[in-house]
Design a protein around this motif. Structure first.
Motif, PDB file in Angstrom:
ATOM      1  N   THR A   1       1.012  -0.920  -0.003  1.00  0.00           N
ATOM      2  CA  THR A   1      -0.500   0.212  -0.042  1.00  0.00           C
ATOM      3  C   THR A   1       1.038   1.841  -0.121  1.00  0.00           C
ATOM      4  O   THR A   1       0.605   2.304  -0.275  1.00  0.00           O
ATOM      5  CB  THR A   1      -0.696   0.070   1.222  1.00  0.00           C
ATOM      6  OG1 THR A   1       0.068  -0.025   2.858  1.00  0.00           O
ATOM      7  CG2 THR A   1      -2.082  -1.290   0.900  1.00  0.00           C
TER       8      THR A   1
ATOM      9  N   ALA B   1      -8.350  -1.275  16.273  1.00  0.00           N
ATOM     10  CA  ALA B   1      -8.803   0.306  16.152  1.00  0.00           C
ATOM     11  C   ALA B   1      -9.333   0.480  16.982  1.00  0.00           C
ATOM     12  O   ALA B   1     -10.438  -0.465  17.484  1.00  0.00           O
ATOM     13  CB  ALA B   1      -8.816   0.171  14.976  1.00  0.00           C
TER      14      ALA B   1
ATOM     15  N   VAL C   1       0.049 -18.039   9.797  1.00  0.00           N
ATOM     16  CA  VAL C   1      -1.920 -18.339   9.567  1.00  0.00           C
ATOM     17  C   VAL C   1      -2.293 -18.712   8.594  1.00  0.00           C
ATOM     18  O   VAL C   1      -2.094 -18.476   7.379  1.00  0.00           O
ATOM     19  CB  VAL C   1      -2.004 -17.169  10.247  1.00  0.00           C
ATOM     20  CG1 VAL C   1      -4.098 -17.414  10.300  1.00  0.00           C
ATOM     21  CG2 VAL C   1      -1.586 -16.139  11.347  1.00  0.00           C
TER      22      VAL C   1
HETATM   23  C1  LIG Z   1      -4.663   2.960   5.572  1.00  0.00           C
HETATM   24  C2  LIG Z   1      -4.388   2.134   6.825  1.00  0.00           C
HETATM   25  C3  LIG Z   1      -4.719   1.980   8.138  1.00  0.00           C
HETATM   26  C4  LIG Z   1      -4.286   1.122   9.014  1.00  0.00           C
HETATM   27  N1  LIG Z   1      -4.842   1.030   9.714  1.00  0.00           N
HETATM   28  C5  LIG Z   1      -4.526   0.021  11.183  1.00  0.00           C
HETATM   29  C6  LIG Z   1      -5.805   0.029  11.990  1.00  0.00           C
HETATM   30  O1  LIG Z   1      -6.360   0.441  12.351  1.00  0.00           O
HETATM   31  N2  LIG Z   1      -5.110  -1.140  12.912  1.00  0.00           N
HETATM   32  C7  LIG Z   1      -4.071  -1.972  12.888  1.00  0.00           C
HETATM   33  O2  LIG Z   1      -3.785  -2.615  13.518  1.00  0.00           O
HETATM   34  N3  LIG Z   1      -3.141  -1.436  11.212  1.00  0.00           N
HETATM   35  C8  LIG Z   1      -3.677  -1.041  10.717  1.00  0.00           C
HETATM   36  N4  LIG Z   1      -2.300  -1.050   9.261  1.00  0.00           N
HETATM   37  C9  LIG Z   1      -2.316  -1.751   9.531  1.00  0.00           C
HETATM   38  C10 LIG Z   1      -2.564  -3.251   8.096  1.00  0.00           C
HETATM   39  O3  LIG Z   1      -3.711  -2.592   7.850  1.00  0.00           O
HETATM   40  C11 LIG Z   1      -2.724  -4.054   9.580  1.00  0.00           C
HETATM   41  O4  LIG Z   1      -0.984  -4.714   9.983  1.00  0.00           O
HETATM   42  C12 LIG Z   1      -3.087  -5.755   8.381  1.00  0.00           C
HETATM   43  O5  LIG Z   1      -3.572  -6.248   9.719  1.00  0.00           O
HETATM   44  C13 LIG Z   1      -1.651  -6.027   7.561  1.00  0.00           C
HETATM   45  O6  LIG Z   1      -2.265  -7.417   6.878  1.00  0.00           O
HETATM   46  P1  LIG Z   1      -1.259  -7.474   5.472  1.00  0.00           P
HETATM   47  O7  LIG Z   1      -2.571  -8.775   5.111  1.00  0.00           O
HETATM   48  O8  LIG Z   1      -1.706  -6.181   4.197  1.00  0.00           O
HETATM   49  O9  LIG Z   1      -0.487  -8.036   5.960  1.00  0.00           O
HETATM   50  P2  LIG Z   1       1.057  -8.066   5.055  1.00  0.00           P
HETATM   51  O10 LIG Z   1       1.678  -6.442   5.140  1.00  0.00           O
HETATM   52  O11 LIG Z   1       0.944  -8.344   3.986  1.00  0.00           O
HETATM   53  O12 LIG Z   1       2.162  -8.650   6.066  1.00  0.00           O
HETATM   54  C14 LIG Z   1       2.397  -8.000   7.973  1.00  0.00           C
HETATM   55  C15 LIG Z   1       3.121  -8.635   7.835  1.00  0.00           C
HETATM   56  O13 LIG Z   1       2.490  -9.536   8.137  1.00  0.00           O
HETATM   57  C16 LIG Z   1       2.838 -10.721   8.200  1.00  0.00           C
HETATM   58  N5  LIG Z   1       1.865 -11.814   7.555  1.00  0.00           N
HETATM   59  C17 LIG Z   1       0.897 -11.575   6.551  1.00  0.00           C
HETATM   60  N6  LIG Z   1      -0.398 -12.445   6.370  1.00  0.00           N
HETATM   61  C18 LIG Z   1       0.554 -13.746   7.059  1.00  0.00           C
HETATM   62  C19 LIG Z   1      -0.037 -15.076   7.399  1.00  0.00           C
HETATM   63  N7  LIG Z   1      -1.082 -15.470   6.764  1.00  0.00           N
HETATM   64  N8  LIG Z   1       0.222 -15.945   8.605  1.00  0.00           N
HETATM   65  C20 LIG Z   1       1.123 -15.233   9.340  1.00  0.00           C
HETATM   66  N9  LIG Z   1       2.118 -14.638   8.589  1.00  0.00           N
HETATM   67  C21 LIG Z   1       1.242 -12.912   7.871  1.00  0.00           C
HETATM   68  C22 LIG Z   1       3.552 -10.598   7.268  1.00  0.00           C
HETATM   69  O14 LIG Z   1       4.765 -12.020   6.995  1.00  0.00           O
HETATM   70  C23 LIG Z   1       4.167  -9.599   7.700  1.00  0.00           C
HETATM   71  O15 LIG Z   1       5.046  -9.671   8.671  1.00  0.00           O
HETATM   72  C24 LIG Z   1      -3.726  -0.151   8.465  1.00  0.00           C
HETATM   73  C25 LIG Z   1      -2.566  -0.252   7.107  1.00  0.00           C
HETATM   74  C26 LIG Z   1      -3.066   1.040   6.507  1.00  0.00           C
HETATM   75  C27 LIG Z   1      -2.390   1.176   5.450  1.00  0.00           C
END
Ligand SMILES: Cc1cc2nc3c(=O)[nH]c(=O)nc-3n(C[C@H](O)[C@H](O)[C@H](O)COP(=O)(O)OP(=O)(O)OC[C@H]3O[C@@H](n4cnc5c(N)ncnc54)[C@H](O)[C@@H]3O)c2cc1C
Length: 314
Positions: free
Chosen positions: A20, A133, A178
């Motif tokens: 993102t 959140a 996961v």
């Molecule tokens: C605009 C915006 C707002 C956000 N608001 C919040 C918020 O309010 N609260 C909050 O907590 N976060 C927030 N985030 C951060 C993010 O959205 C979260 O952390 C989200 O849960 C990450 O998920 P992802 O699938 O994008 O993980 P990725 O970014 O793809 O990966 C992050 C980490 O998770 C690991 N991972 C991904 N999938 C798995 C899996 N299946 N098993 C094991 N490990 C895995 C990856 O290896 C990496 O280490 C925000 C981000 C953005 C861009």
């Protein structure tokens, strides 16, 4: 070798397009995986030939290095099926977009995930980091999680066994993957649940700089108990219970006079100072320079070491 075992694998894929932040160099090997079998085979194959392997979801919590990542990056795109089981339990694969799991639950008049309206990323990414959140956290509704451990054992963990804590879990601490999870929800009013989910999205649009690519909050919020007494008083009116007494990291960044600072095409947002935004063409090194600037200035002024919430991948 890799191409034979993993037919969908591609070489030198720019990761900017898969985060993102829109930042990051290429993955040496990249596999968009649409079945669980593919994920398991990819991890086993990579480990067998001693190639580093990294499983990503929506890329919404990642800053990828400009020079890219050595080894295999597996993008979890196992998005279905999302199913309603007995007793208001919803089961979804880790690659499902969290927003889709929320919408599915609401369509069944089930309450418990609506706080996460507008939270980007996958269901599995949210569980791994115990995303939270508005006072809610992923752990609040989890019943069980299926995961692959570092010895390739498939495990089913209960909520208690998943070791959830603030933005963490056993999956994060032990680097387990996961695969899917079940959440236990309650019967609710569909219209009201939709309203709550939409109001969270609207709040985010209004308060967060979503008009630019970003990776959400860069730093974790600061527990009040970790602040020196003088700063506990200074920030007393900023304290939030989310999920325990914290001061949002943004206040320290503003207090250190850093809102709006730019390095290259990266900027500390003025709309929400715990966000760094990509103004277009930002490099990871620009973002890292801003991160260092924040850490040093906040440490000097308030004596606290801000911890990263965004993960740097190199
Ligand atoms: C605009 C915006 C707002 C956000 N608001 C919040 C918020 O309010 N609260 C909050 O907590 N976060 C927030 N985030 C951060 C993010 O959205 C979260 O952390 C989200 O849960 C990450 O998920 P992802 O699938 O994008 O993980 P990725 O970014 O793809 O990966 C992050 C980490 O998770 C690991 N991972 C991904 N999938 C798995 C899996 N299946 N098993 C094991 N490990 C895995 C990856 O290896 C990496 O280490 C925000 C981000 C953005 C861009």
């Amino acid at each position: 070798m890799l191409k034979k075992e993993l037919p969908g694998v591609k070489k030198q894929v720019p990761l900017a397009a898969h985060t993102t932040f829109n930042i990051g160099g290429p993955a040496e090997y990249f596999l968009p995986a649409t079945t669980q079998k593919e994920i398991l085979r990819a991890i086993k194959t990579a480990k067998k030939i001693k190639l580093p392997v990294f499983v990503m979801g929506g890329g919404s919590n990642l800053l990828v290095s400009d020079s890219g990542v050595r080894g295999l990056v597996v993008k979890n795109q196992v998005t279905s099926p999302v199913v309603l089981k007995k007793n208001n339990v919803v089961e979804a694969p880790a690659g499902a977009v969290l927003g889709k799991v929320i919408d599915f639950s609401i369509s069944k008049s089930l309450q418990g995930l609506e706080w996460a309206g507008g939270l980007p990323g996958t269901f599995g990414g949210g569980i791994r980091g115990n995303a939270g959140a508005f006072g809610g956290e992923m752990k609040d509704t989890i019943v069980s999680v299926r995961a692959l451990d570092d010895q390739f054992n498939l495990r089913k963990l209960s909520n208690g066994e998943s070791g959830f804590s603030y933005r963490s879990s056993i999956f994060k601490r032990k680097n387990w993957v996961v695969l899917s999870a079940q959440v236990k929800l309650k019967k609710g009013n569909k219209k009201k649940l939709k309203e709550i989910s939409n109001s969270r999205k609207d709040y985010r649009k209004e308060k967060h700089p979503l008009e630019y690519p970003n990776a959400g909050s860069v730093f974790k919020n600061v527990a009040v108990k970790d602040l020196a007494p003088i700063f506990q008083s200074e920030f007393a009116d900023k304290v939030k219970q989310d999920p325990f007494p914290i001061v949002p990291a943004a206040w320290f960044i503003i207090g250190a006079g850093l809102a709006g600072k730019k390095v290259g095409r990266a900027q500390i947002s003025q709309k929400h100072s715990n966000y760094i935004v990509n103004l277009g063409g930002a490099k990871a090194k620009d973002v890292l320079a801003l991160i260092d600037m924040v850490k040093n200035n906040v440490k000097n002024k308030y004596g606290i070491v801000l911890e990263m919430e965004v993960q740097y991948l190199e």
